[in-house]
Design a protein around this motif. Structure first.
Motif: not given
Length: 550
Positions: A209, A211, A218-222, A240, A243-244, A250
């Protein structure tokens, strides 16, 4: 990436078996992962890592080993669970600040605690395996039905309830679903930089995961790497929301991308095999064009229509060899590498009205490209511009010694054969003369004149009389180097990595073998002429053999 904890210390304390347990230390971190339980008497005799491990201690054992608590904290233990009340000898000031100590309201024994952790861990593992099997079956079913990349990615997005993207090894988007273009570009650009900067991410074997900072925040991804054997083919990414997501989401996303990499990797292989088959068929047609080996014009036009080639267009033919071709031509899968390199060369200076067709002939990369210009001057300028761009591209890819040769532009497919012949002659001459960059056949004017007589019997008799005695010997290489340096003994000695006196001795031997003084200008011209005629004769014989092959 570390897997998301499936059981934390807080979750363990919520179990019925742990009813009445309470934390008696200053450290109160209940989010520490818990996977194992080990007795205090065992861990004190070892020095391995205790991450995700709770240490079981009886009150009397802990009283005798209070000094060892600092060691447990340093080794990363999640907590010490005291099977009963905390002994009076263990005061708060003796407990490390970052170590959690839990006392139980009644003794339960190490066996019961260990069994509880094993059951919880196995339950979670079974749950993950069942979900992974469900994801795999969903994607594999689509692959089996030939759904294609877009449908596979749509299923990934549906399973994760989030947008999904496939990236190639360079970080370019291959396919995406559930995400609009502005957001896609805003996420992919910083993600590409992140992936290129962190080699550990590319070399990872499991999902992770990350950021990324975008203009919108800021965004997050897997993301997980696509690996087919030893080859890296890109990434599968789930983006994502703003919101995380929680720990459970996850963990689900990691399972989805991990399963998707194998299925999408298989689809990439399938697409590549189809593309290579089409490329080979098109390459066979291009080879037939440059060899002029069609039985009739009807067959040529039928195959041209199938391969979407306008036979009445103006074509230019380019030929090159690279250092990688010479070194790897005999290795397994060398033809794939050569075809890939030819494909890169064909993509230079793209234009919507220009078509490029590639093929590989032994160790020679051939590009047949349509020309847009109309006048002779404009055609020549366009052809040279592409040859220079192709040579520069090969240089960037590490093939700095490559020459890109081309002949006269062919007005119609019927004249491609002659254009290819000129390009091949120019390429072989450039290789022999150690030339690089863009090489036009018409620039080698002296060779063009000599080529017309090189294959005559009179020419062959002349070369046999002049250089026949030294052909295939060490003296032949010395003669070439000496003449290429303009008869300069010192320069030739440096080129041959030979002492000047040694070279003078060999030049004397050469003069006796050729029955003439090689240091005389008139004799040097005669020898130069014989060498050129011999080279052109061998090139012509080789090309004739290739062009007559069916």
């Amino acid at each position: 990436m570390e897997s998301h904890p499936r059981l934390t210390l807080g979750g363990l304390l919520d179990e019925p078996l742990m009813d009445g347990a309470r934390i008696v230390s200053d450290g109160t971190d209940t989010q520490a992962p818990v996977t194992w339980a080990l007795p205090l008497t065992e861990v004190m005799n070892r020095y391995d890592d205790l991450s995700a491990t709770v240490v079981y201690a009886r009150p009397e054992s802990l009283s005798a080993k209070t000094a060892g608590m600092s060691s447990l904290a340093a080794r990363g233990a999640s907590a010490i669970i005291v099977d009963g009340s905390l002994p009076d000898a263990v005061t708060r000031d003796l407990i490390p600040a970052d170590l959690v100590v839990v006392e139980l309201s009644f003794p339960i024994g190490f066996g019961a605690l260990n069994r509880l952790l094993a059951e919880r861990t196995l339950t979670q593992e079974v749950h993950v395996m069942r979900y992974a099997t469900h994801v795999h079956q969903s994607l594999a079913g689509l692959l089996h039905r030939g759904a294609g990349m877009s449908m596979l990615l749509r299923e990934v997005a549906a399973l994760s309830h989030s947008p999904a993207v496939v990236l190639d090894p360079r970080g370019e988007v291959v396919a995406h679903h559930g995400i609009d273009k502005p957001l896609l570009e805003a996420v992919v650009v910083p993600l590409r930089d992140r992936l290129s900067e962190h080699g550990d991410v590319r070399g990872a074997q499991e999902a992770s995961t990350l950021g990324v900072v975008t203009p919108e925040g800021e965004r997050s991804c897997t993301i997980a790497p696509i690996r087919l054997g030893k080859h890296f083919e890109g990434w599968v990414m789930i983006l994502h929301g703003c919101d995380r997501p929680g720990v459970h989401d996850l963990a689900q996303h990691e399972v989805v991308v991990s399963q998707a990499t194998a299925i999408i990797g298989s689809e990439i292989l399938r697409q590549r095999s189809v593309e290579e088959a089409e490329e080979r068929a098109r390459g066979d047609f291009v080879q037939a064009l440059i060899h002029g080996s069609f039985g009739s014009e009807y067959k040529m036009r039928a195959r041209a229509e199938y391969n979407d080639i306008d036979l009445d267009a103006t074509f230019a033919v380019f030929a090159t060899r690279t250092s990688a071709v010479r070194a790897d031509a005999t290795e397994p899968h060398a033809d794939r590498r050569l075809l890939r390199l030819a494909r890169y060369a064909a993509s230079v200076l793209p234009h919507r009205d220009v078509r490029s067709y590639v093929t590989v002939l032994g160790d020679v990369l051939v590009v047949v490209r349509t020309v847009r210009a109309d006048t002779a001057t404009e055609i020549e300028a366009e052809v040279r511009r592409y040859a220079e761009a192709m040579a520069n591209d090969l240089t960037v890819r590490g093939h700095s010694s490559s020459a890109v040769a081309f002949g006269a532009a062919a007005a119609g497919a019927a004249r491609i054969r002659e254009s290819y012949r000129e390009a091949r002659v120019a390429l072989d001459i450039a290789d022999r003369m150690h030339m690089s960059g863009a090489i036009a056949y018409r620039e080698l004017r002296s060779f063009g004149v000599l080529e017309q007589i090189a294959e005559s019997e009179r020419s062959r008799q002349f070369t046999a009389d002049v250089i026949g005695p030294v052909r295939g010997t060490e003296l032949h290489a010395i003669l070439l180097a000496y003449l290429e340096q303009g008869g300069n003994v010192n320069a030739a000695a440096r080129e041959l990595n030979m002492h000047r006196n040694t070279l003078l001795s060999k030049l004397n031997r050469l003069s006796r073998a050729c029955n003439c003084d090689v240091r005389e200008p008139e004799n040097q011209f005669t020898l130069w002429l014989a060498l050129r005629l011999d080279l052109l004769d061998r090139l012509g014989t080789s090309l004739a053999r290739e062009m007559s092959y069916r």
